[in-house]
Structure formats: structure tokens, C-alpha cells
Write a protein that holds these residues in place. Sequence first.
Motif, PDB file in Angstrom:
ATOM      1  N   LEU A  11       0.607 -10.044   3.306  1.00 15.39           N
ATOM      2  CA  LEU A  11      -0.283 -10.146   4.457  1.00 15.39           C
ATOM      3  C   LEU A  11      -0.349 -11.592   4.932  1.00 15.39           C
ATOM      4  O   LEU A  11      -0.414 -12.500   4.115  1.00 15.39           O
ATOM      5  N   PRO A  12      -0.353 -11.814   6.263  1.00  9.71           N
ATOM      6  CA  PRO A  12      -0.135 -10.822   7.317  1.00  9.71           C
ATOM      7  C   PRO A  12       1.341 -10.471   7.445  1.00  9.71           C
ATOM      8  O   PRO A  12       2.209 -11.245   7.045  1.00  9.71           O
ATOM      9  N   GLY A  13       1.603  -9.316   8.023  1.00  9.71           N
ATOM     10  CA  GLY A  13       2.970  -8.862   8.199  1.00  9.71           C
ATOM     11  C   GLY A  13       3.000  -7.405   8.561  1.00  9.71           C
ATOM     12  O   GLY A  13       1.992  -6.700   8.471  1.00  9.71           O
ATOM     13  N   ALA A  14       4.165  -6.938   8.992  1.00 10.07           N
ATOM     14  CA  ALA A  14       4.332  -5.526   9.307  1.00 10.07           C
ATOM     15  C   ALA A  14       4.137  -4.710   8.037  1.00 10.07           C
ATOM     16  O   ALA A  14       4.715  -5.013   6.999  1.00 10.07           O
ATOM     17  N   SER A  15       3.298  -3.689   8.102  1.00  9.85           N
ATOM     18  CA  SER A  15       2.891  -2.974   6.895  1.00  9.85           C
ATOM     19  C   SER A  15       4.077  -2.310   6.185  1.00  9.85           C
ATOM     20  O   SER A  15       4.226  -2.424   4.982  1.00  9.85           O
ATOM     21  N   LYS A  16       4.933  -1.622   6.923  1.00 10.04           N
ATOM     22  CA  LYS A  16       6.052  -0.924   6.299  1.00 10.04           C
ATOM     23  C   LYS A  16       7.083  -1.894   5.742  1.00 10.04           C
ATOM     24  O   LYS A  16       7.657  -1.667   4.682  1.00 10.04           O
ATOM     25  N   ALA A  17       7.342  -2.995   6.465  1.00 10.67           N
ATOM     26  CA  ALA A  17       8.400  -3.909   6.064  1.00 10.67           C
ATOM     27  C   ALA A  17       8.053  -4.670   4.803  1.00 10.67           C
ATOM     28  O   ALA A  17       8.948  -5.049   4.048  1.00 10.67           O
ATOM     29  N   SER A  18       6.778  -4.923   4.572  1.00  6.98           N
ATOM     30  CA  SER A  18       6.394  -5.770   3.444  1.00  6.98           C
ATOM     31  C   SER A  18       5.827  -4.983   2.271  1.00  6.98           C
ATOM     32  O   SER A  18       5.339  -5.571   1.321  1.00  6.98           O
ATOM     33  N   GLN A  19       5.899  -3.654   2.314  1.00  4.09           N
ATOM     34  CA  GLN A  19       5.367  -2.839   1.233  1.00  4.09           C
ATOM     35  C   GLN A  19       6.460  -2.477   0.237  1.00  4.09           C
ATOM     36  O   GLN A  19       7.502  -1.946   0.609  1.00  4.09           O
ATOM     37  N   LEU A  20       6.217  -2.789  -1.026  1.00  7.44           N
ATOM     38  CA  LEU A  20       7.099  -2.400  -2.118  1.00  7.44           C
ATOM     39  C   LEU A  20       6.244  -1.699  -3.176  1.00  7.44           C
ATOM     40  O   LEU A  20       5.039  -1.927  -3.262  1.00  7.44           O
ATOM     41  N   ARG A  21       6.871  -0.867  -3.995  1.00  8.56           N
ATOM     42  CA  ARG A  21       6.123  -0.139  -5.011  1.00  8.56           C
ATOM     43  C   ARG A  21       6.963   0.045  -6.265  1.00  8.56           C
ATOM     44  O   ARG A  21       8.199   0.028  -6.230  1.00  8.56           O
ATOM     45  N   THR A  22       6.264   0.223  -7.371  1.00  9.68           N
ATOM     46  CA  THR A  22       6.921   0.475  -8.639  1.00  9.68           C
ATOM     47  C   THR A  22       7.098   1.983  -8.830  1.00  9.68           C
ATOM     48  O   THR A  22       6.692   2.794  -7.995  1.00  9.68           O
ATOM     49  N   CYS A  23       7.686   2.337  -9.947  1.00 10.79           N
ATOM     50  CA  CYS A  23       7.763   3.750 -10.312  1.00 10.79           C
ATOM     51  C   CYS A  23       6.395   4.225 -10.788  1.00 10.79           C
ATOM     52  O   CYS A  23       5.476   3.436 -11.005  1.00 10.79           O
ATOM     53  N   THR A  24       6.237   5.524 -10.946  1.00 16.91           N
ATOM     54  CA  THR A  24       4.972   6.125 -11.360  1.00 16.91           C
ATOM     55  C   THR A  24       4.961   6.343 -12.871  1.00 16.91           C
ATOM     56  O   THR A  24       5.912   6.889 -13.429  1.00 16.91           O
TER      57      THR A  24
END
Length: 389
Positions: A129-142
Motif C-alpha cells: 500500500l498504496p498500489g493497485a490491489s490485484k497487482a500487489s497482492q500475494l498469498r501463501t498456501c493454505t
Amino acid sequence: MTGMAAASRGRPQRVSMQEHMAIDVSPGPIRPIHLISDYFPHFYPFAEPAQHAPGPRAAVTPAIHSAPQPQSDPEPEGDSDDSTALGTLEFTLLFDADNSVLHCTAHRAKGLKPPASGSMDTYVKANLLPGASKASQLRTCTVRGTRGPVWEETLTYHGFTRQDAGCKTLQLCVCEDPRLRRLRRVPPLGELRVPLRKLVPNRARSFDVCLEKRRLTKRPKSLDIARGMSLYEEEEVEAEAAGEERGRILLSLCYSSQRGGLLVGVLRCAHLAPMDANGYSDPFVRLFLHPNVGKKSKYKTSVRKKTLNPEFNEEFFYAGPREELAQKTLLVTVWDYDLATADDFIGGVQLSGRASGECQQHWRECLGHSDRRLELWHPLDGAPLQLSD
């Protein structure tokens, strides 16, 4: 006068109703009387017999014990208990300034508070943040079925520069896997935010931080909103203004003395602007060397589907002596591929001796040294680029 005073001391003093109602009343705020029997015990014949026991101390002592004690503000205590009950998150941050990369390693969480659904299938979502939400979102495995999940997974942001470190914040959320609730947006179990300006380049820093509740902000969308309506939205900073950056591209340039020409490598893009309705793009890159004629001056990479951080790793060759190439301009544009309609322009950059800033420096350093590969990130310009003859 002295005799009247002595007589008044010998019999109980009578208090009028007006005097009784004026007790504890002052020009300031009115303070409630906790126990009126402390002042006028004879007004309460129905009180407990212990309160009327002979002796002044016996009559006052029960009232002191029964009076409410001062209490601290419950709000800070509630916040502290909530934040502790949400659990903690252990992670490590490393800003590799030499390669313009930010690494976030999610280690583990402890003592997570079970959600209302009872499921403990969790993952970590990172957002710049700030930034485009989709472009800067990363996630781990569950990780499933535990209040102390262990991920040991590294999330990497490419194209992260020193300027980004000075103005951006990393948001980490521990989220419940919504695989069974795809139509309902599930709030995170807890979140935290780290200002990245505190990071020392090329030095890892570990954190063990308590999770907090999702921050909410009251933001009326217009002045026509009905009075009395509380509109609360999640605090996700997206585009700062109409001139929000369109993304950036990593290019490599190398003048090959053996082949007698310029090698242009399109390595990857980062944080591209979304152009499709699903919040993503299908990006590809076009190259054009100007002025030049023929198909050898135009190249195009392959298309990467549904991503805002594509990786290409493709290389193209422009033949010609170094002096001739120094007078030309390399136009690099990024597009969103559309099957039925025209491709959407995302952004572009010009490299030439007449450009400004790092675009000019990158071009001149490449042509000034043979067989030396130079890589550099360039921000994309959202305005259509115009070439002059």
C-alpha cells in the motif's frame, strides 16, 4: 444566638427538600450521589439495620465498602485483550536493493482465534500500500486444521525500488480459506502493517507481532448520502490519483561485438494496471526501433494470461553498428491482449540518447560498453508515446 446554636446541636438537624435536591449541584457537571444515606441516614428508615448501628464509625463503614470503586477505561482493556486473543504472526522481511526485490517470508502464527465458522484453514495474504490491489497482492498456501499454522513460504515483490521503500507499507493478513464460501467475502482473522522505510537495505529483519482487527474507515461517497447512514469500507488504498503509475518493466540491454548488434531482453513486468473486468490483464510487450523500416524493427513477446506480474524472459536482436544505434529510439510498449476487440494500451517507455533520466543513462551505458549486460527497471508511462523523426 449562642443559645440557639447550642440548642440546634442538641437535636437532629432538619433539612428541607430544596436543600436535599441541591446536594452535589454546582455550575459544572452534575455528579450523581452514590449513596444518599452517607449524608442523611434518617431519610432511609428501610435501610439495613447494620447501617444504623450505634456509633458514627459503624454507620459510615458499610457505606464506604458498598460505594463503587473507580474503574479504568474499558476501551483500552478491550482492545488489548482482542489484539492478544487474535494471535501473533512471525515473519521476516529482506529488501534486496541490488536486485530491486522485496522478500517476505511468512514463518508461523500462534494462538489464532477461531472464526465463527469454526474452520482453521488459514493462509497469509500480503499487499503493498498504496498500489493497485490485484497487482500487489500475494498469498501463501493454505495450512489446514490448526491454530498454530506453519507456512515457511517466501513471497517476492519484483521491481521494488528504494523509492518504494520510502513511501510504501506492507499489509499482512491472516485469512480463512473461503473455499466453502466463494460467494461471501470473509473478513481476515487479523492483520498488521509494517512501514517499509524502517528496513535497512540488504539486511533481513525478523518480526513477531500481535495481529489486530481489520481497520475500518468512514468514507461517504457523495454528499447525497442519507443522513444517519454509517458507510464503513475497508481501508485499502488503491489509485492515488488519475496519474497512478501503470506498472514497471525490467529490460536488459547488451551490445554484442560478436554479432554486431543490440540484444534487448524483456525479462518481466510488475504491478501492471488491470485492464479486464476480472481485475487482471493478459499482457504482452511490443518492441519498435525507430527510425527503421521492415519487419526486423518490430518484435512482440508471447501473451501471459491473467496476471499483473508477468515473467517473459525473451530476447530480441537488432543488427547495426553502435554509432548508428545511438541515433535511434527504442520504443517498448505493454498491451493487454483482447480476442474480440482491439488490444488495450497499458503503458510504455522510450530509450534513446534524447530521453531523460534513467532511460537515457541506460541507453548510453549499453552502447558505450561492448558485451556488458545491463538490467534496469523502468516505470511505464500511461500516455501514448509519440516518436519524432
